[in-house]
Each structure stands twice: as C-alpha cells, then as structure tokens.
Design an enzyme around this catalytic site. Structure first.
Site, PDB file in Angstrom:
ATOM      1  N   HIS A  89     -51.348 -34.203 -68.343  1.00 37.74           N
ATOM      2  CA  HIS A  89     -50.758 -33.230 -67.422  1.00 37.74           C
ATOM      3  C   HIS A  89     -51.091 -31.794 -67.811  1.00 37.74           C
ATOM      4  O   HIS A  89     -51.033 -30.896 -66.977  1.00 37.74           O
ATOM      5  CB  HIS A  89     -49.247 -33.450 -67.260  1.00 37.74           C
ATOM      6  N   SER A 103     -45.628 -29.806 -74.847  1.00 36.63           N
ATOM      7  CA  SER A 103     -46.530 -30.792 -74.251  1.00 36.63           C
ATOM      8  C   SER A 103     -47.885 -30.719 -74.932  1.00 36.63           C
ATOM      9  O   SER A 103     -48.490 -29.650 -75.011  1.00 36.63           O
ATOM     10  CB  SER A 103     -46.692 -30.535 -72.758  1.00 36.63           C
ATOM     11  N   ASP A 134     -50.559 -40.341 -71.419  1.00 35.58           N
ATOM     12  CA  ASP A 134     -50.644 -38.927 -71.042  1.00 35.58           C
ATOM     13  C   ASP A 134     -51.522 -38.149 -72.025  1.00 35.58           C
ATOM     14  O   ASP A 134     -51.039 -37.418 -72.885  1.00 35.58           O
ATOM     15  CB  ASP A 134     -49.228 -38.347 -71.004  1.00 35.58           C
TER      16      ASP A 134
END
Length: 718
Positions: free
Chosen positions: A86, A653, A222
């Site tokens: 992402h 992240s 991810d």
C-alpha cells in the site's frame, strides 16, 4: 496537606502502574538512558550503538522514509528495499493501464533493465539527530509574548539548520517535541532515483481489500520492492541511465526462524502523528464532532466511487489508489471512536485534569502558572466547535473535488497577472501540463460530477452554517432552486477545466491575455468563492488553535512537573522512533480469542472468485495444493502475518519488525481495529500491530513470482 499529598501519590501510582513498556515511541538517541535495560531484559541482544550511532554503521542506516510518509528498509547490499504494497500503491497504479494491469497481475523485474522509473519518488536516510532544545530556547524568556517567543525560536532554528548542513548536500529539519518544550535536529540525505522492482498482484498484496483493512485475523501479503540508485560515487543523483545500485552502509539480515508468542520484537520507523496529551475537551470534539462528520462524508464518497469502479475496469484502475486513501482513514476513525468509548477515554482524561487542578492549586506558584488552565481549555473548545465543523466540510468535500484542485493549480498562473514574467510563465505552464496529464489519466468525469453535486454541494449546504458558506450557494438556491445536479451539469459543460482537450489547447497557446479566460471560467470562480469563504473560517480557526497550542505547551510541562516518576515519551511527529514489545495474541471481546498468527490455509479458506478482493491467484492455490513451500514453511505451514504489542501508527507502514538480534522477521503494515485509538490512548490488552511475516514475502518472491535472483541478493539467516 499530608493527606492531600498521599492521595495524589496514590493516584499517580495508579496511572504509572498501568504503563507498560509496550507503549511508547522512543527517541533512538535516548534509548540507553530510558529503555535499554528494559529492552535487554525482554530479549534484545544488541548494544545501543548497534541500534543508533553516528560513528559506525547501525540499524538506522538501513531505514528510510519512503516517499512522503511510509517507512522502508534495505534488504540487500545492492540497494534493494522493501516496504508495504500500500506504500508503493501509487507507483504501481501509475505504471498500470488496462493493457498492463500491474495492480491485478503484479509486476516483477527479472533484470535491472526491467526496473521501472518513478519520477518524484524519493527515499530519505537519517544521518544524525541531536537534542538542540537549549540552543533553540536560549533567548526565550518567561516574560515574552507568544509572537516574540516564536520569532526567537524561528531565528535560532534557521541558524542551527544552516550551520548543521553547511558544505554538505544534506538537509536539516528541527522539530518540536512535547508541544514546544523540547527541540531536536534531524540531518538527512535524500536519494531521488528509486525504481520499481516488484510487487505481487493485488489479490495477494491487498488481499481482503478494504473489508479486511484494520482487521485481524489478516492474510495480506502487503509488500512491494524498490531499488535505490546513486551516481558512481554512491551519492544522491537525479535519474540517469548511468546511475548504479546504491551500496548501503547497512542492510538487514533476514531471519527464517519465525516467531512464537512472547518473543521480543522491535519496530524501527517513522510514525507520523499521535496525540496522547489531548485534553478531555479535545477528545470530546474529536469523537462527537470531527470523526462523525468525516465518517459520514467519506462513507458517501466511497459509495459513489465503488459503484463506478465496479462497472468499469478502467475506472477501477483510475480510482483504486484514491479509493484506498479515502477508505483507510474512514475505517480507522470508526474504530478509533469505538475504542475510545470502550476505554472511557473522556472520563479518564477528566480525572487526570481534576488531579492536575488539585495539584496546581495546592501551591501558590503553581496556582498562578497552571490554576486556570483547564477552565480556559473548556472555554476555548466551546468556541472552536462550529469552526472545526466547517473546516471538516471544506477539507473533506470542497477540497476533494478534482476540478477545484485543478483550478487551484491554474491559480498559480493567474497570480502572474500582477507581476508578469515570460520565464515564470513557462515554468508554471510546464508544471500545470504535468499535473494535467497525471490528473486526466486517472480522471472519470461522471464520477467527479457525482462527488461534486452529492458530496460537496449537497452535504456542505445541509451541514455547514450559512454564515460560513461560499456565496455561490445563494445563486444555486435562486437560479437552480437548489437543484445541485442541474447546476453541476451546467458548470462542467461550461468550464474548459473539465475537458482535457480544451485544457491542452489553452496551455499550448497560453499568453498573458489568456489569463482572463481562466479568471472567467465558472469553475475558477467557484474555486475563488470557496477559498474566500474558507480563509474567513480558517482565520478564526487558526487563531483559536494557536491559543490551544500555547496552552498545550504549558499543560504538558505541568504534567511532567506533576508526574516526576513517570518517563514521558513524546508524541510521534514523523521522526525516527523505536517501539518494542512482544509477539502476542488478544481477546477483542467477551468469548472471543484471536491467535497471534495466520497461515496460507486461511487464504485458501477465504477464496471467492466472485469477489475481487478475495480471488486467490491460481498459481498460489497450486503451490498450496502441492505444498511447494521451499525453505519458508514452519511445521509444514506457510505463516502469513502475526500480531505483537508494539505501539505503532500511520507512517510505521513498511517499518522493519526485528527480533532481538536485529534480524528482519517482518514488515509492519497495520494495526488491529480494536486498537486504532492508540494514537490518543493506548490499551495494552487490545492494541496490536499487524506484521507481514517476512517468510511469506520471500515465498511469494521465490515460489510464486520465480524471482529467485532477488532472494540471492539477500542475507538469509536460517
């Protein structure tokens, strides 16, 4: 007095006793002072110098700010970098088209020549950090008003920044901590040639989509891979075919040993924002006004986008990144409100404030400094509420319109009218052409019309006080009888900004006289009306927020003075931090227990060919059926994700998740939904960070993608 002191000590002990080491986002240069002994007792095998040093290669040298807000880490001596899928999503999307749909099919560069260029993408390495509080505040006095205080601080920051980078290609930034009670210098180096190496298909990298986002159990691969390039001296350089892979001072060895419950974990990255010191009044405004407003607005935006995306593959590709951006915070705010209610956060904040008032009033000097602070907070928050609501609607509706954002870009050219320069005009036109090309590539006019009429016009008019509304709303009421769809159709038909061909035609032949055409455009007029109204609201909103910021500095200083036995960690502010905890499971609610890891079996169980987000690739199903796991399995199973008690937030992240030896065991990518309130209040029983097990990433790279050459670059620890 002795009785009062005893009560305060008991209350403070109660607060302190509930603070666990899992909570906190710690400054690396202060680890040895505050955290190292505790970290070592919990399983850390490294020295403080191994973690942060300016004298030797250390873990910090393998970590970067990826793009504008994620974290990434080096996993080879050839500049190979891993971050979240992402985080790289914008780049993946920008390279995708209906013909080359890398979002759906994934992408793998099988040689350096196949790696894709990403204009504008950068990675930033921290060179060093330093506590410069004394230098920044050296001329600040208690008698100064706020204007003089900020002037003194700004002058000091400018001088320190200049001195710290003189004669180098580094950049310097000084950030405030504890609301301006302390200041730290960050010197960094920016690399500008970052190429896209690989990413799994969205059916792996975004498995579960927005349904599973923020949730546990999780089965999402991810991750995405990029490579940093440098000039032949290993220095930052703009893209050139002559650039070579960057040779890092440090890269992370990758562990195949896996994790078990109770194992020490450390997350090292760039958490973006937390607000643990908010008062009860601020939490009440957030949970009862701001979050509900934004949740409702974004819910409507998502409905409109999804309907159009489901009807067209082209629109799905165009709006996939936009949709994900809107959805991410929408779902987070829902969980945040739920978590804060469950924790009785407002009541707990009020109790702390009561203790603070009692403590302040028990001493004449403290009473003069802090005694009226809480009552002042109450007054100012009652005043700011209506302005805060209006600001929410401006940001979430008006400034989400792609057409108005384009008008904002055109305004940079219109500004030249008062001080015209042919050279400056060429520069601004070039920028606008680039923006226009990017915008229209990912623009669907029917979608934008719906967002403009149903979200901006309708929701804004119904929920914002008329005294804050742009003046064109009166025209819609009078001329169009409040018919927002009719007004929108007229607006889009009349404006050149809604048509790529008309935009290109104007930009190809633009001159000083063309500026009048832009000024007369109906969308530009709407933009100017919106900005005028916004500036009026924002002036007062900013004034009130400035007062709150001043009060926050005093309040936090008072809390630290009151709770002398508590070690305070500063709020996250997009600077390098360490959090540590342990691999752990949790019980989200009565009668429900979540284990700490998931496996490939869970992906196969969720397989649903009729749902885009759950359509498992055939190759992955074949690998599962054949149990072709290579060296990446544990007891015959492929582990996908795991949870731990590290305190993380946005910006974390892509952060490396490390074991006690400093080996990479995973890539942080999310929090559990029950713990999303951790930006404001941390709950050790509910807050969990969600990590991609690095072995699953390696399995996908090797067995699924067949990109074994990338595995061979890495340092694997078995």
């Amino acid at each position: 007095m002795r009785k009062f002191t005893l009560i305060i000590l008991i209350a403070l002990f109660g607060i302190i006793s509930h603070i666990r080491a899992d909570e906190g986002m710690w400054i690396p240069i202060l680890l040895e002072k505050y955290n190292y002994a505790d970290m070592k007792a919990k399983g850390l095998k490294l020295s403080p110098e191994d973690i942060y040093s300016i004298n030797q290669a250390c873990l910090k040298d393998a970590i970067v700010i990826f793009g504008r807000g994620c974290t990434g880490e080096l996993i080879s001596d050839k500049g190979l970098l891993i971050t979240n899928h992402h985080c790289g999503y914008g780049q993946i999307q920008s390279h995708s088209s209906v013909e080359n749909d890398y979002l759906t099919n994934g992408f793998w560069a099988m040689s350096p020549k196949e790696e894709l260029i990403n204009p504008g993408l950068t990675v930033t390495f921290l060179v060093r950090m330093e506590d410069v509080s004394e230098k920044v505040l050296k001329n600040v006095t208690a008698e100064m008003n706020e204007t003089d205080r900020q002037k003194s601080i700004s002058e000091a920051i400018e001088e320190i920044s200049k001195q710290s980078t003189e004669g180098t290609n580094y950049k310097a930034e000084i950030k405030s901590f504890y609301y301006g009670n302390e200041y730290y210098l960050f010197v960094s180096e920016v690399y500008k040639d970052v190429r896209f190496v690989g990413a799994p298909p969205s059916a792996i990298g975004k498995f579960g989509g927005d349904t599973d986002n923020w949730m546990w159990p999780r089965h999402t691969g991810d991750f995405s891979l990029f490579r940093i390039y440098a000039n032949k001296n290993n220095e930052p350089a703009e893209y050139s075919k002559d650039n070579v892979p960057y040779q890092p001072k440090k890269h992370f060895p990758i562990s195949l040993k896996g994790v078990k419950k109770g194992d020490f974990t450390m997350v090292y990255g760039y958490p973006y924002t937390t607000t643990q010191f908010l008062t009860s009044f601020a939490v009440e405004l957030k949970t009862k006004v701001n979050n509900p407003n934004r949740i409702e607005i974004r819910g409507n935006i998502l409905d409109i986008m999804k309907t159009d995306m489901d009807e067209s593959d082209k629109v799905r590709i165009q709006y996939s990144s936009k949709y994900a951006g809107v959805s991410n915070a929408w779902k987070k705010w829902i969980g945040e409100n739920r978590g804060l209610r469950k924790l009785n956060a407002i009541d707990k904040k009020q109790e702390l404030e009561k203790q603070f008032v009692d403590w302040a009033n028990s001493n004449p000097a403290r009473k003069e400094k802090y005694g009226s602070l809480i009552s002042e907070y109450e007054k100012i928050y009652s005043e700011i509420e209506e302005y805060s609501q209006a600001i929410d609607y401006f940001h979430e509706t008006a400034f989400r319109s792609e057409l108005l954002l384009f008008a904002m870009r055109c305004n940079e050219i219109v500004k030249l009218k008062s001080n015209f320069s042919e050279e400056r005009m060429k520069i601004e036109v070039k920028k606008l052409k680039s923006y226009s090309k990017s915008m229209f590539k990912n623009y669907n006019q029917p979608t934008d019309k719906k967002l403009f009429s149903k979200v901006f016009l309708k929701m804004f008019s119904e929920n914002v006080d008329k005294k804050f509304q742009p003046d064109f709303f009166n025209k819609i009421e009078k001329k169009y009888k409040g018919n927002y769809s009719e007004f929108t159709e007229h607006l889009f038909a009349k404006s050149f900004m809604a048509d790529e061909l008309r935009v290109n035609k104007l930009l190809e032949n633009i001159s000083k006289s063309s500026l009048k055409k832009i000024e007369k455009d109906p969308v530009y007029k709407i933009y100017k009306s919106v900005v005028s109204a916004y500036l009026g609201v924002n002036a007062k909103f900013t004034e009130l927020n400035q007062k709150i910021s001043e009060m926050n500095r005093i309040y936090v200083a008072g809390l630290r003075e009151m709770q002398t036995s508590k070690t305070f960690y500063p709020d996250a502010n997009a600077t390098l931090r360490i959090t540590y905890g342990k691999v752990d499971d949790y019980n989200p609610r009565d009668g429900v227990h979540y284990d700490y890891f998931t496996t490939l079996s869970g992906i196969i169980e969720k397989d649903n060919p009729d749902i885009y987000d759950y359509k498992v690739p055939q190759k992955l199903k074949e690998l599962y059926a054949e149990k072709d796991y290579g060296q990446y399995a544990e007891n015959g199973k492929i582990h996908v994700c795991f949870t731990a008690s590290n305190h993380t937030t946005g910006g974390n992240s892509g952060s490396p998740v490390l074991n006690g030896n400093g080996e990479l065991i995973g890539v942080n990518f999310d929090r559990n939904w029950e713990g999303t309130m951790s930006d404001i209040m941390y709950d050790p029983d509910q807050c969990r960070n969600i990590t991609l097990d690095i072995r699953y990433a390696l399995f996908i790279i090797d067995k699924f993608a067949g990109a074994k050459h990338l595995i061979e670059e890495m340092t694997i620890v078995k």
